[in-house]
Motif scaffolding. Structure first.
Motif, PDB file in Angstrom:
ATOM      1  N   TRP A  40       0.801  -1.218   0.000  1.00 59.44           N
ATOM      2  CA  TRP A  40       0.000   0.000   0.000  1.00 59.44           C
ATOM      3  C   TRP A  40       0.840   1.277   0.000  1.00 59.44           C
ATOM      4  N   GLU A  41       1.820   1.383   0.870  1.00 61.09           N
ATOM      5  CA  GLU A  41       2.612   2.605   0.938  1.00 61.09           C
ATOM      6  C   GLU A  41       3.402   2.816  -0.349  1.00 61.09           C
ATOM      7  N   GLU A  42       3.956   1.741  -0.891  1.00 58.86           N
ATOM      8  CA  GLU A  42       4.677   1.837  -2.165  1.00 58.86           C
ATOM      9  C   GLU A  42       3.740   2.277  -3.286  1.00 58.86           C
ATOM     10  N   PHE A  43       2.536   1.732  -3.283  1.00 58.09           N
ATOM     11  CA  PHE A  43       1.556   2.095  -4.308  1.00 58.09           C
ATOM     12  C   PHE A  43       1.144   3.556  -4.182  1.00 58.09           C
ATOM     13  N   ARG A  44       0.880   4.022  -2.979  1.00 54.40           N
ATOM     14  CA  ARG A  44       0.490   5.415  -2.782  1.00 54.40           C
ATOM     15  C   ARG A  44       1.585   6.357  -3.262  1.00 54.40           C
ATOM     16  N   LEU A 127     -20.824   2.508   6.356  1.00 56.34           N
ATOM     17  CA  LEU A 127     -19.489   2.921   5.945  1.00 56.34           C
ATOM     18  C   LEU A 127     -18.545   1.736   6.111  1.00 56.34           C
ATOM     19  N   VAL A 128     -17.743   1.480   5.088  1.00 56.64           N
ATOM     20  CA  VAL A 128     -16.751   0.407   5.128  1.00 56.64           C
ATOM     21  C   VAL A 128     -15.359   1.028   5.164  1.00 56.64           C
ATOM     22  N   ALA A 129     -14.540   0.584   6.109  1.00 54.34           N
ATOM     23  CA  ALA A 129     -13.145   1.003   6.191  1.00 54.34           C
ATOM     24  C   ALA A 129     -12.254  -0.170   5.802  1.00 54.34           C
ATOM     25  N   VAL A 130     -11.230   0.108   4.995  1.00 52.45           N
ATOM     26  CA  VAL A 130     -10.295  -0.927   4.533  1.00 52.45           C
ATOM     27  C   VAL A 130      -8.909  -0.605   5.077  1.00 52.45           C
ATOM     28  N   ILE A 131      -8.273  -1.618   5.643  1.00 51.28           N
ATOM     29  CA  ILE A 131      -6.957  -1.455   6.250  1.00 51.28           C
ATOM     30  C   ILE A 131      -5.870  -1.409   5.170  1.00 51.28           C
ATOM     31  N   GLY A 132      -4.937  -0.452   5.320  1.00 55.19           N
ATOM     32  CA  GLY A 132      -3.829  -0.329   4.373  1.00 55.19           C
ATOM     33  C   GLY A 132      -2.516  -0.855   4.911  1.00 55.19           C
ATOM     34  N   THR A 133      -2.263  -0.669   6.196  1.00 52.60           N
ATOM     35  CA  THR A 133      -1.047  -1.193   6.817  1.00 52.60           C
ATOM     36  C   THR A 133      -1.435  -1.925   8.092  1.00 52.60           C
ATOM     37  N   ARG A 134      -0.688  -2.985   8.395  1.00 50.47           N
ATOM     38  CA  ARG A 134      -1.006  -3.848   9.538  1.00 50.47           C
ATOM     39  C   ARG A 134      -1.229  -3.021  10.800  1.00 50.47           C
ATOM     40  N   ALA A 135      -2.295  -3.328  11.512  1.00 44.95           N
ATOM     41  CA  ALA A 135      -2.635  -2.616  12.737  1.00 44.95           C
ATOM     42  C   ALA A 135      -2.705  -3.615  13.883  1.00 44.95           C
ATOM     43  N   GLU A 136      -1.833  -3.454  14.850  1.00 50.19           N
ATOM     44  CA  GLU A 136      -1.818  -4.325  16.031  1.00 50.19           C
ATOM     45  C   GLU A 136      -1.564  -3.462  17.256  1.00 50.19           C
ATOM     46  N   ASN A 137      -2.492  -3.487  18.205  1.00 46.97           N
ATOM     47  CA  ASN A 137      -2.402  -2.639  19.396  1.00 46.97           C
ATOM     48  C   ASN A 137      -2.204  -1.171  19.018  1.00 46.97           C
ATOM     49  N   VAL A 138      -3.010  -0.719  18.062  1.00 43.72           N
ATOM     50  CA  VAL A 138      -2.909   0.644  17.558  1.00 43.72           C
ATOM     51  C   VAL A 138      -3.709   1.583  18.461  1.00 43.72           C
ATOM     52  N   SER A 139      -3.174   2.758  18.727  1.00 42.28           N
ATOM     53  CA  SER A 139      -3.917   3.748  19.496  1.00 42.28           C
ATOM     54  C   SER A 139      -4.977   4.398  18.619  1.00 42.28           C
ATOM     55  N   GLU A 140      -6.011   4.944  19.256  1.00 42.07           N
ATOM     56  CA  GLU A 140      -7.058   5.631  18.511  1.00 42.07           C
ATOM     57  C   GLU A 140      -6.487   6.818  17.734  1.00 42.07           C
ATOM     58  N   ALA A 141      -5.529   7.509  18.333  1.00 40.67           N
ATOM     59  CA  ALA A 141      -4.943   8.679  17.683  1.00 40.67           C
ATOM     60  C   ALA A 141      -4.185   8.314  16.412  1.00 40.67           C
ATOM     61  N   ALA A 143      -4.912   5.611  14.464  1.00 39.38           N
ATOM     62  CA  ALA A 143      -5.657   4.635  13.668  1.00 39.38           C
ATOM     63  C   ALA A 143      -5.878   5.059  12.218  1.00 39.38           C
ATOM     64  N   TRP A 144      -6.198   6.340  11.966  1.00 40.53           N
ATOM     65  CA  TRP A 144      -6.446   6.743  10.575  1.00 40.53           C
ATOM     66  C   TRP A 144      -5.230   6.481   9.688  1.00 40.53           C
ATOM     67  N   GLY A 145      -4.035   6.484  10.279  1.00 48.22           N
ATOM     68  CA  GLY A 145      -2.830   6.210   9.498  1.00 48.22           C
ATOM     69  C   GLY A 145      -2.745   4.791   8.984  1.00 48.22           C
ATOM     70  N   HIS A 146      -3.597   3.902   9.494  1.00 56.27           N
ATOM     71  CA  HIS A 146      -3.615   2.510   9.040  1.00 56.27           C
ATOM     72  C   HIS A 146      -4.746   2.235   8.051  1.00 56.27           C
ATOM     73  N   VAL A 147      -5.524   3.244   7.700  1.00 60.55           N
ATOM     74  CA  VAL A 147      -6.672   3.064   6.810  1.00 60.55           C
ATOM     75  C   VAL A 147      -6.286   3.389   5.375  1.00 60.55           C
ATOM     76  N   LEU A 234      -5.064  -6.519  12.526  1.00 60.04           N
ATOM     77  CA  LEU A 234      -5.783  -6.203  11.294  1.00 60.04           C
ATOM     78  C   LEU A 234      -4.765  -6.146  10.168  1.00 60.04           C
ATOM     79  N   LEU A 235      -5.037  -6.886   9.097  1.00 62.41           N
ATOM     80  CA  LEU A 235      -4.063  -7.085   8.030  1.00 62.41           C
ATOM     81  C   LEU A 235      -4.371  -6.192   6.836  1.00 62.41           C
ATOM     82  N   PRO A 236      -3.363  -5.880   6.020  1.00 67.21           N
ATOM     83  CA  PRO A 236      -3.616  -5.073   4.829  1.00 67.21           C
ATOM     84  C   PRO A 236      -4.714  -5.692   3.964  1.00 67.21           C
ATOM     85  N   GLY A 237      -5.687  -4.872   3.596  1.00 65.92           N
ATOM     86  CA  GLY A 237      -6.801  -5.350   2.790  1.00 65.92           C
ATOM     87  C   GLY A 237      -7.962  -5.887   3.587  1.00 65.92           C
ATOM     88  N   ASP A 238      -7.860  -5.913   4.922  1.00 63.61           N
ATOM     89  CA  ASP A 238      -9.001  -6.328   5.738  1.00 63.61           C
ATOM     90  C   ASP A 238     -10.109  -5.288   5.661  1.00 63.61           C
TER      91      ASP A 238
END
Length: 280
Positions: A40-44, A127-141, A143-147, A234-238
């Protein structure tokens, strides 16, 4: 940025035209729409700098789900207070109910859906949110960086199957073929003035049956990601279906179910719409 699945191929949407990513990147990225989330990051970075062609016109009926084969699809119940109330439940104090819709129920934005015989099929715009980068024990602050982005979803639900038995069968009742349309494309969070406040709306044959705003979610997208990732990575593409506002058929008096021949249109501002026509 808008990412689409056009006839099974990864595409970027610009000015209502589609750009084939495999061709535009000279093979750097594959045509597989699901595979892009693992890079995802490479693609962006590539998409932000690439000199892209003008693209070609396309038919919305040729769009598939921008996430056709996620490894995990998590769906959230009772995440709006008005929907919890109409369903006869108290608003959840901890994480709302979490279930899955099986991947075989996923379809694109414009489809025909066969109604299960003898069932009570209901609508739930989400509303559907799709994960872009793996999220594990992510803080709420954080979280948007993983979408990766947001899409429109319809959590179609066959209520007899869902509520049968000593324990409700949420996942089965919500996973008939065609019961998880997603689309029309994925919109990255930076496209929105405020991704936490979007209007949702659903109509049946032009009659408005649901209208709400995502600012009224009990657990916002960041709160859901924080809560879910504390339990399971949460895995990329989830995919996360975030819940529906009031107005579903189950909560009406008398109750109302989808009928053959009806068309359900589900819309979220800044994203687009889904169109499902129902058959017997």
């Amino acid at each position: 940025m808008r990412i689409a699945n056009l006839s099974g191929r990864l595409a970027l949407i610009s000015d209502s035209r589609a750009i084939d990513v495999e061709q535009a990147s000279a093979g750097l990225f594959s045509a597989d729409p699901q595979a892009v989330y693992d890079r995802w990051e490479e693609f962006r970075s590539w998409a932000a700098q690439a000199g892209l062609p003008a693209g070609t016109a396309f038919d919305a009926a040729d769009l598939g789900s921008p996430v056709p084969a996620p490894r995990q699809l998590l769906a959230i119940g009772l995440n709006y207070r008005d929907h919890a109330s109409e369903s006869g439940f108290a608003a959840p104090e901890g994480l709302p109910p979490v279930f899955t819709k099986f991947v075989t129920s996923i379809t694109g934005p414009v489809t025909d859906v066969a109604l299960p015989e003898g069932g009570h099929t209901d609508w739930e715009v989400e509303l559907v949110a799709v994960i872009g980068t793996r999220a594990e024990n992510v803080s709420e602050a954080a979280a948007w960086g993983h979408v990766a982005g947001l899409a429109v979803g319809q959590d179609l639900s066959e209520r007899i199957t869902q509520l049968a038995g000593p324990i409700p069968q949420f996942s089965l009742g919500k996973s008939y073929p065609g019961f998880a349309p997603i689309g029309p494309w994925l919109v990255t969070p930076d496209e929105f003035e405020n991704p936490d406040d979007l209007e949702l709306r659903a109509t049946i044959d032009g009659e408005e049956v649901q209208k709400g705003r995502t600012r009224d979610l009990i657990f916002s997208v960041p709160a859901l990601i924080a809560g879910l990732s504390a339990v399971t990575p949460l895995l990329p593409g989830d995919v996360i279906f975030t819940g529906t506002p009031a107005g579903v058929g189950l909560g009406r008096d008398p109750q109302r179910w989808l009928k053959a021949g009806e068309e359900l249109v589900s819309t979220i501002e800044g994203i687009g719409e889904l169109r499902q026509r129902f058959t017997a």
